[in-house]
Design a protein around this motif. Structure first.
Motif, PDB file in Angstrom:
ATOM      1  N   ARG A 290      12.544  -6.339  23.944  1.00  0.00           N
ATOM      2  CA  ARG A 290      12.616  -5.956  22.457  1.00  0.00           C
ATOM      3  C   ARG A 290      11.928  -4.397  22.180  1.00  0.00           C
ATOM      4  NH1 ARG A 290       8.305 -11.521  20.931  1.00  0.00           N
ATOM      5  NH2 ARG A 290       8.184  -9.690  19.059  1.00  0.00           N
ATOM      6  N   PHE A 291      10.857  -4.186  23.135  1.00  0.00           N
ATOM      7  CA  PHE A 291      10.061  -3.265  23.132  1.00  0.00           C
ATOM      8  C   PHE A 291      11.626  -1.840  23.340  1.00  0.00           C
ATOM      9  CE2 PHE A 291       8.363   0.757  24.467  1.00  0.00           C
ATOM     10  CZ  PHE A 291       7.290   1.263  22.984  1.00  0.00           C
ATOM     11  N   ASP A 292      12.112  -1.895  24.102  1.00  0.00           N
ATOM     12  CA  ASP A 292      13.796  -0.795  24.265  1.00  0.00           C
ATOM     13  C   ASP A 292      14.057  -1.133  23.129  1.00  0.00           C
ATOM     14  OD1 ASP A 292      12.596  -0.680  26.407  1.00  0.00           O
ATOM     15  OD2 ASP A 292      13.528  -1.830  27.070  1.00  0.00           O
ATOM     16  N   ARG A 293      14.483  -2.396  22.315  1.00  0.00           N
ATOM     17  CA  ARG A 293      15.757  -1.993  20.980  1.00  0.00           C
ATOM     18  C   ARG A 293      14.483  -1.359  19.704  1.00  0.00           C
ATOM     19  NH1 ARG A 293      18.276  -8.198  22.594  1.00  0.00           N
ATOM     20  NH2 ARG A 293      19.708  -7.193  24.083  1.00  0.00           N
ATOM     21  N   GLY A 294      14.003  -1.710  19.780  1.00  0.00           N
ATOM     22  CA  GLY A 294      12.726  -0.965  18.386  1.00  0.00           C
ATOM     23  C   GLY A 294      11.729  -1.489  18.337  1.00  0.00           C
ATOM     24  N   ASP A 295      11.507  -3.177  18.074  1.00  0.00           N
ATOM     25  CA  ASP A 295      11.167  -4.125  17.595  1.00  0.00           C
ATOM     26  C   ASP A 295       9.501  -3.777  17.494  1.00  0.00           C
ATOM     27  OD1 ASP A 295       9.936  -6.503  16.184  1.00  0.00           O
ATOM     28  OD2 ASP A 295      10.269  -8.173  17.968  1.00  0.00           O
ATOM     29  N   ALA A 296       9.449  -3.543  15.832  1.00  0.00           N
ATOM     30  CA  ALA A 296       8.377  -3.267  15.254  1.00  0.00           C
ATOM     31  C   ALA A 296       6.977  -4.276  16.038  1.00  0.00           C
ATOM     32  CB  ALA A 296       8.217  -3.345  14.351  1.00  0.00           C
ATOM     33  N   ASP A 297       7.423  -5.392  15.895  1.00  0.00           N
ATOM     34  CA  ASP A 297       6.469  -6.276  16.039  1.00  0.00           C
ATOM     35  C   ASP A 297       5.861  -6.461  17.541  1.00  0.00           C
ATOM     36  OD1 ASP A 297       6.635  -7.454  13.965  1.00  0.00           O
ATOM     37  OD2 ASP A 297       8.225  -9.014  14.295  1.00  0.00           O
ATOM     38  N   VAL A 298       6.457  -5.969  18.305  1.00  0.00           N
ATOM     39  CA  VAL A 298       6.283  -5.285  19.763  1.00  0.00           C
ATOM     40  C   VAL A 298       5.783  -4.080  20.286  1.00  0.00           C
ATOM     41  CG1 VAL A 298       6.927  -5.484  22.137  1.00  0.00           C
ATOM     42  CG2 VAL A 298       7.520  -7.220  20.365  1.00  0.00           C
ATOM     43  N   SER A 299       4.302  -3.906  20.744  1.00  0.00           N
ATOM     44  CA  SER A 299       3.843  -2.833  21.100  1.00  0.00           C
ATOM     45  C   SER A 299       3.547  -2.651  22.580  1.00  0.00           C
ATOM     46  CB  SER A 299       2.270  -2.513  20.491  1.00  0.00           C
ATOM     47  OG  SER A 299       1.399  -3.712  21.373  1.00  0.00           O
ATOM     48  N   LEU A 300       3.317  -0.986  22.996  1.00  0.00           N
ATOM     49  CA  LEU A 300       3.559  -0.333  24.489  1.00  0.00           C
ATOM     50  C   LEU A 300       2.301  -1.442  24.954  1.00  0.00           C
ATOM     51  CD1 LEU A 300       5.324   0.944  26.700  1.00  0.00           C
ATOM     52  CD2 LEU A 300       3.515   2.610  26.369  1.00  0.00           C
ATOM     53  N   SER A 301       1.196  -1.838  24.704  1.00  0.00           N
ATOM     54  CA  SER A 301       0.349  -1.958  25.389  1.00  0.00           C
ATOM     55  C   SER A 301       0.326  -3.672  25.443  1.00  0.00           C
ATOM     56  CB  SER A 301      -0.631  -1.942  24.507  1.00  0.00           C
ATOM     57  OG  SER A 301      -0.904  -3.124  23.209  1.00  0.00           O
ATOM     58  N   ASP A 302       0.964  -4.146  24.897  1.00  0.00           N
ATOM     59  CA  ASP A 302       1.764  -6.110  24.620  1.00  0.00           C
ATOM     60  C   ASP A 302       2.797  -6.057  26.005  1.00  0.00           C
ATOM     61  OD1 ASP A 302       0.346  -6.543  22.818  1.00  0.00           O
ATOM     62  OD2 ASP A 302       2.183  -6.236  21.483  1.00  0.00           O
ATOM     63  N   VAL A 303       3.439  -5.070  25.866  1.00  0.00           N
ATOM     64  CA  VAL A 303       4.252  -4.907  26.978  1.00  0.00           C
ATOM     65  C   VAL A 303       3.316  -4.901  28.444  1.00  0.00           C
ATOM     66  CG1 VAL A 303       6.863  -3.690  28.686  1.00  0.00           C
ATOM     67  CG2 VAL A 303       6.847  -4.614  25.514  1.00  0.00           C
ATOM     68  N   MET A 304       3.207  -3.643  28.390  1.00  0.00           N
ATOM     69  CA  MET A 304       2.364  -3.368  29.667  1.00  0.00           C
ATOM     70  C   MET A 304       1.898  -4.955  30.586  1.00  0.00           C
ATOM     71  SD  MET A 304       3.543  -0.707  30.366  1.00  0.00           S
ATOM     72  CE  MET A 304       3.242  -0.235  32.241  1.00  0.00           C
ATOM     73  N   ILE A 305       0.954  -4.935  29.348  1.00  0.00           N
ATOM     74  CA  ILE A 305       0.051  -6.533  30.205  1.00  0.00           C
ATOM     75  C   ILE A 305       0.396  -6.859  30.541  1.00  0.00           C
ATOM     76  CG2 ILE A 305      -1.514  -8.194  29.038  1.00  0.00           C
ATOM     77  CD1 ILE A 305      -2.994  -6.325  27.317  1.00  0.00           C
ATOM     78  N   ALA A 306       1.598  -7.828  29.024  1.00  0.00           N
ATOM     79  CA  ALA A 306       2.656  -8.890  29.971  1.00  0.00           C
ATOM     80  C   ALA A 306       3.405  -8.415  31.171  1.00  0.00           C
ATOM     81  CB  ALA A 306       3.577  -8.821  29.066  1.00  0.00           C
ATOM     82  N   ARG A 307       4.039  -7.046  31.805  1.00  0.00           N
ATOM     83  CA  ARG A 307       4.428  -6.654  32.689  1.00  0.00           C
ATOM     84  C   ARG A 307       3.402  -6.290  34.388  1.00  0.00           C
ATOM     85  NH1 ARG A 307       7.558  -0.857  33.711  1.00  0.00           N
ATOM     86  NH2 ARG A 307       8.611  -1.461  36.244  1.00  0.00           N
ATOM     87  N   ASN A 308       2.170  -6.574  33.528  1.00  0.00           N
ATOM     88  CA  ASN A 308       0.708  -6.059  34.472  1.00  0.00           C
ATOM     89  C   ASN A 308       0.487  -8.299  35.175  1.00  0.00           C
ATOM     90  OD1 ASN A 308       0.768  -4.006  35.527  1.00  0.00           O
ATOM     91  ND2 ASN A 308      -0.745  -3.233  33.576  1.00  0.00           N
ATOM     92  N   LYS A 309       0.582  -9.299  34.118  1.00  0.00           N
ATOM     93  CA  LYS A 309       0.322 -10.508  34.386  1.00  0.00           C
ATOM     94  C   LYS A 309       1.372 -10.473  35.230  1.00  0.00           C
ATOM     95  CE  LYS A 309      -1.571 -11.322  30.199  1.00  0.00           C
ATOM     96  NZ  LYS A 309      -2.122 -12.530  29.329  1.00  0.00           N
ATOM     97  N   SER A 310       2.956 -10.493  34.942  1.00  0.00           N
ATOM     98  CA  SER A 310       3.825 -10.804  35.788  1.00  0.00           C
ATOM     99  C   SER A 310       3.174 -10.282  36.798  1.00  0.00           C
ATOM    100  CB  SER A 310       4.947 -10.867  35.065  1.00  0.00           C
ATOM    101  OG  SER A 310       5.384  -9.467  35.051  1.00  0.00           O
ATOM    102  N   SER A 311       3.122  -9.305  37.035  1.00  0.00           N
ATOM    103  CA  SER A 311       3.289  -8.890  38.829  1.00  0.00           C
ATOM    104  C   SER A 311       2.000  -8.563  39.534  1.00  0.00           C
ATOM    105  CB  SER A 311       2.851  -7.076  38.236  1.00  0.00           C
ATOM    106  OG  SER A 311       3.077  -6.389  40.188  1.00  0.00           O
ATOM    107  N   VAL A 312       0.795  -9.467  39.160  1.00  0.00           N
ATOM    108  CA  VAL A 312      -0.254 -10.034  39.699  1.00  0.00           C
ATOM    109  C   VAL A 312       0.198 -10.937  39.568  1.00  0.00           C
ATOM    110  CG1 VAL A 312      -2.292 -11.230  39.403  1.00  0.00           C
ATOM    111  CG2 VAL A 312      -1.995  -8.172  38.137  1.00  0.00           C
ATOM    112  N   ALA A 313       0.910 -12.609  39.475  1.00  0.00           N
ATOM    113  CA  ALA A 313       1.379 -13.814  39.356  1.00  0.00           C
ATOM    114  C   ALA A 313       2.656 -13.394  40.679  1.00  0.00           C
ATOM    115  CB  ALA A 313       1.832 -14.240  38.197  1.00  0.00           C
ATOM    116  N   PHE A 314       3.279 -12.740  40.896  1.00  0.00           N
ATOM    117  CA  PHE A 314       4.432 -12.544  41.630  1.00  0.00           C
ATOM    118  C   PHE A 314       3.666 -11.762  43.262  1.00  0.00           C
ATOM    119  CE2 PHE A 314       7.928 -10.645  43.834  1.00  0.00           C
ATOM    120  CZ  PHE A 314       8.506 -11.011  44.301  1.00  0.00           C
ATOM    121  N   GLU A 315       2.748 -10.797  42.728  1.00  0.00           N
ATOM    122  CA  GLU A 315       2.173 -10.874  44.081  1.00  0.00           C
ATOM    123  C   GLU A 315       1.373 -12.472  45.089  1.00  0.00           C
ATOM    124  OE1 GLU A 315       1.933  -8.235  45.657  1.00  0.00           O
ATOM    125  OE2 GLU A 315       3.520  -7.347  44.203  1.00  0.00           O
ATOM    126  N   ALA A 316       0.139 -12.916  43.973  1.00  0.00           N
ATOM    127  CA  ALA A 316      -0.066 -14.167  44.408  1.00  0.00           C
ATOM    128  C   ALA A 316       0.958 -14.835  45.035  1.00  0.00           C
ATOM    129  CB  ALA A 316      -1.672 -14.071  43.978  1.00  0.00           C
TER     130      ALA A 316
END
Length: 103
Positions: free
Chosen positions: A57-83
Motif C-alpha cells: 500500500r505504501f509503494d502504491r502511494g496510499d496516503a493512509d500508510v506512513s513509512l513509520s507504519d511500514v517499518m514498525i510492521a516489518r520489524n514486528k514480523s521480523s522479530v516474530a520470525f526470528e523467535a
C-alpha cells in the motif's frame, strides 16, 4: 511504540501453562502443544502478511500508510520470525538429544 503481538501471546501461553491442570494422557498434551505451536506460527504468518500488505500500500502511494507504519510492521514480523526460528532450533536440539539417549 507497542510491540505486543508475540510478547503478549508468549505471556498468555506462560500463564495458561502455569494455570493448567496436569493432563491425563500424553496424547492430550501433544495435541495442546501442537495447537499452541500452530497458533503461534499462524500469528507469525499474519504479521508477515500484514507487513507485506502495508508495504504494498505504501509503494502504491496510499496516503493512509506512513513509512513509520511500514517499518514498525516489518520489524514486528521480523522479530516474530526470528523467535519462531529460535523455538524451532530448540525443538530440533531437544529431539536430537532425546534420540541420542540410551534406551
Amino acid at each position: 511504540m507497542r510491540v505486543d503481538g508475540l510478547n503478549n501471546e508468549m505471556q498468555a501461553m506462560m500463564l495458561e501453562a502455569a494455570n493448567s491442570k496436569p493432563a491425563a494422557n500424553a496424547h492430550q498434551v501433544g495435541a495442546n502443544f501442537g495447537d499452541m505451536l500452530s497458533q503461534a506460527v499462524n500469528n507469525v504468518n499474519g504479521l508477515q502478511k500484514s507487513s507485506g500488505d502495508l508495504q504494498m500500500r505504501f509503494d502504491r502511494g496510499d496516503a493512509d500508510v506512513s513509512l513509520s507504519d511500514v517499518m514498525i510492521a516489518r520489524n514486528k514480523s521480523s522479530v516474530a520470525f526470528e523467535a519462531t526460528i529460535q523455538v524451532r532450533n530448540k525443538l530440533v536440539e531437544a529431539y536430537k538429544e532425546l534420540m541420542n539417549m540410551p534406551v
